[in-house]
Design a protein around this motif. Structure first.
Motif, PDB file in Angstrom:
ATOM      1  N   SER A 176      18.663 -11.702  -5.842  1.00  0.00           N
ATOM      2  CA  SER A 176      18.427 -12.104  -4.455  1.00  0.00           C
ATOM      3  C   SER A 176      17.094 -12.834  -4.409  1.00  0.00           C
ATOM      4  CB  SER A 176      18.405 -10.879  -3.536  1.00  0.00           C
ATOM      5  OG  SER A 176      17.266 -10.076  -3.809  1.00  0.00           O
ATOM      6  N   GLU A 177      16.705 -13.261  -3.216  1.00  0.00           N
ATOM      7  CA  GLU A 177      15.418 -13.959  -3.088  1.00  0.00           C
ATOM      8  C   GLU A 177      14.268 -13.047  -3.498  1.00  0.00           C
ATOM      9  OE1 GLU A 177      12.734 -16.324   0.265  1.00  0.00           O
ATOM     10  OE2 GLU A 177      14.788 -15.717   0.721  1.00  0.00           O
TER      11      GLU A 177
ATOM     12  N   SER B 172      14.500 -11.622  -7.825  1.00  0.00           N
ATOM     13  CA  SER B 172      14.891 -12.836  -8.547  1.00  0.00           C
ATOM     14  C   SER B 172      15.076 -12.555 -10.033  1.00  0.00           C
ATOM     15  CB  SER B 172      13.816 -13.905  -8.367  1.00  0.00           C
ATOM     16  OG  SER B 172      12.595 -13.480  -8.995  1.00  0.00           O
TER      17      SER B 172
ATOM     18  N   GLY C 234      25.467  -9.720   2.038  1.00  0.00           N
ATOM     19  CA  GLY C 234      24.759 -10.817   1.409  1.00  0.00           C
ATOM     20  C   GLY C 234      24.610 -10.720  -0.092  1.00  0.00           C
ATOM     21  N   VAL C 235      25.046  -9.628  -0.697  1.00  0.00           N
ATOM     22  CA  VAL C 235      24.918  -9.499  -2.143  1.00  0.00           C
ATOM     23  C   VAL C 235      25.896 -10.445  -2.833  1.00  0.00           C
ATOM     24  CG1 VAL C 235      26.615  -7.634  -2.328  1.00  0.00           C
ATOM     25  CG2 VAL C 235      24.830  -7.849  -4.052  1.00  0.00           C
ATOM     26  N   ARG C 236      25.509 -10.958  -3.963  1.00  0.00           N
ATOM     27  CA  ARG C 236      26.397 -11.827  -4.731  1.00  0.00           C
ATOM     28  C   ARG C 236      26.428 -11.395  -6.181  1.00  0.00           C
ATOM     29  NH1 ARG C 236      23.951 -15.263  -8.205  1.00  0.00           N
ATOM     30  NH2 ARG C 236      21.779 -15.883  -7.841  1.00  0.00           N
TER      31      ARG C 236
END
Length: 308
Positions: A123-124, A127, A166-168
């Motif tokens: 995530s942002e 990272s 929002g997790v990928r």
């Protein structure tokens, strides 16, 4: 046989008194998570239990009473990640968990404790570079206290996507970079990097992709060869010995957003209210309609073969 405590919840962190009561009484009842009226009774005795396996994010509550497990062999996973309270709301401070890890390791033995750094997501805030930096810091701290680290990448189960917006997934390129960097860091700290149920694509970078709680791993931990009945693994490409779990889903209070074992916070809170440390069941007690069957238990230790 192998008794597992950590596939469905974190018993050391939240239910250590109950667990030691079960050891004292010599048996435990475990409900089938899909057919709750089906109950298995396991005898907790060293003559039939070859190893008790733990998986925890906080071993501290159970450590002071480990003497009560005399006669039982043990194997431990302790998960330590770089995530803060936004992801792991109720997990203790990482520095405290690392200190507990380093307290536990010399008590039980280096070969009986493995660090888990999982699941990995990007995530942002978390990272790729931050994972590499934080992994290095934790590995340096745990050097000499473990020989292995299990890594895995986030699995987007439906309940995970519902709780963790929002997790990928981690891309193939990112997985490969992580593998190369983690192996380099691991080699500096005498920690082998392993994956479980992630395929074999990272083996070319020096990652051991044979699994986390396999028969050879447990044989090393208990210093004995095992003759384990063949049965299908719980997941594709997984050879780990994961059956005979005495935990229960929807009972872990860590509240991790990526958790697959909890359906909702409300159910977890309700289950906590039903917990009785003196009950043979982790949550609640016997109910009308329960069908209790005693597990067929015997030692897997192969006395005809000396260990290595």
């Amino acid at each position: 046989m192998i008794i597992n405590t950590g596939n469905r919840t974190d018993i050391p962190a939240y239910f250590s008194d109950w667990f030691y009561n079960r050891i004292k009484e010599g048996y435990v009842y475990a409900r089938n998570p899909y057919y709750p009226s089906q109950v298995t009774k396991y005898r907790l005795s060293p003559d039939v239990v070859d190893c008790i396996c733990f998986c925890t994010k906080n071993p501290e509550p159970i450590i002071s009473r480990l003497g009560e497990l005399k006669g039982f062999s043990q194997f431990w996973f302790v998960t330590i990640t770089p995530y803060d309270k936004d992801i792991e709301p109720n997990v203790p401070n990482k520095e405290k968990v690392m200190e507990s890890f380093k307290k536990l390791s010399p008590i039980i033995g280096l070969e009986k404790i493995t660090w888990r750094y999982d699941p990995i997501f990007i995530s942002e805030k978390y990272s790729l570079n931050s994972h590499i930096e934080n992994f290095g810091k934790i590995a340096t701290s745990l050097s000499g206290y473990t020989q292995e680290c299990i890594i895995s990448f986030v699995d987007l189960y439906e309940k995970t996507k519902r709780n963790f917006h929002g997790v990928r997934e981690v891309s193939k390129e990112e997985r490969e970079i992580i593998a190369k960097e983690f192996v380099t860091i691991g080699n500096k700290n005498n920690i082998k990097i392993k994956t479980c149920a992630e395929g074999y694509e990272l083996s070319k970078f020096g990652v051991d992709c044979s699994g986390c709680m396999t028969q050879p791993v447990l044989e090393r931990a208990i210093h004995s060869n095992l003759k384990v009945p063949k049965k299908k693994g719980s997941r594709e490409s997984c050879d780990c010995l994961l059956g005979n779990d005495i935990g229960m889903y929807n009972t872990c209070y860590h509240g991790c957003l990526y958790c697959y074992a909890n359906y909702s916070k409300d159910i977890v809170r309700d289950n906590f209210r039903k917990h009785n440390k003196n009950s043979p069941f982790l949550i609640g007690d016997s109910m009308e309609g329960d069908i209790v069957k005693e597990a067929i238990q015997h030692s897997y230790i192969d006395n005809q073969i000396s260990f290595f």
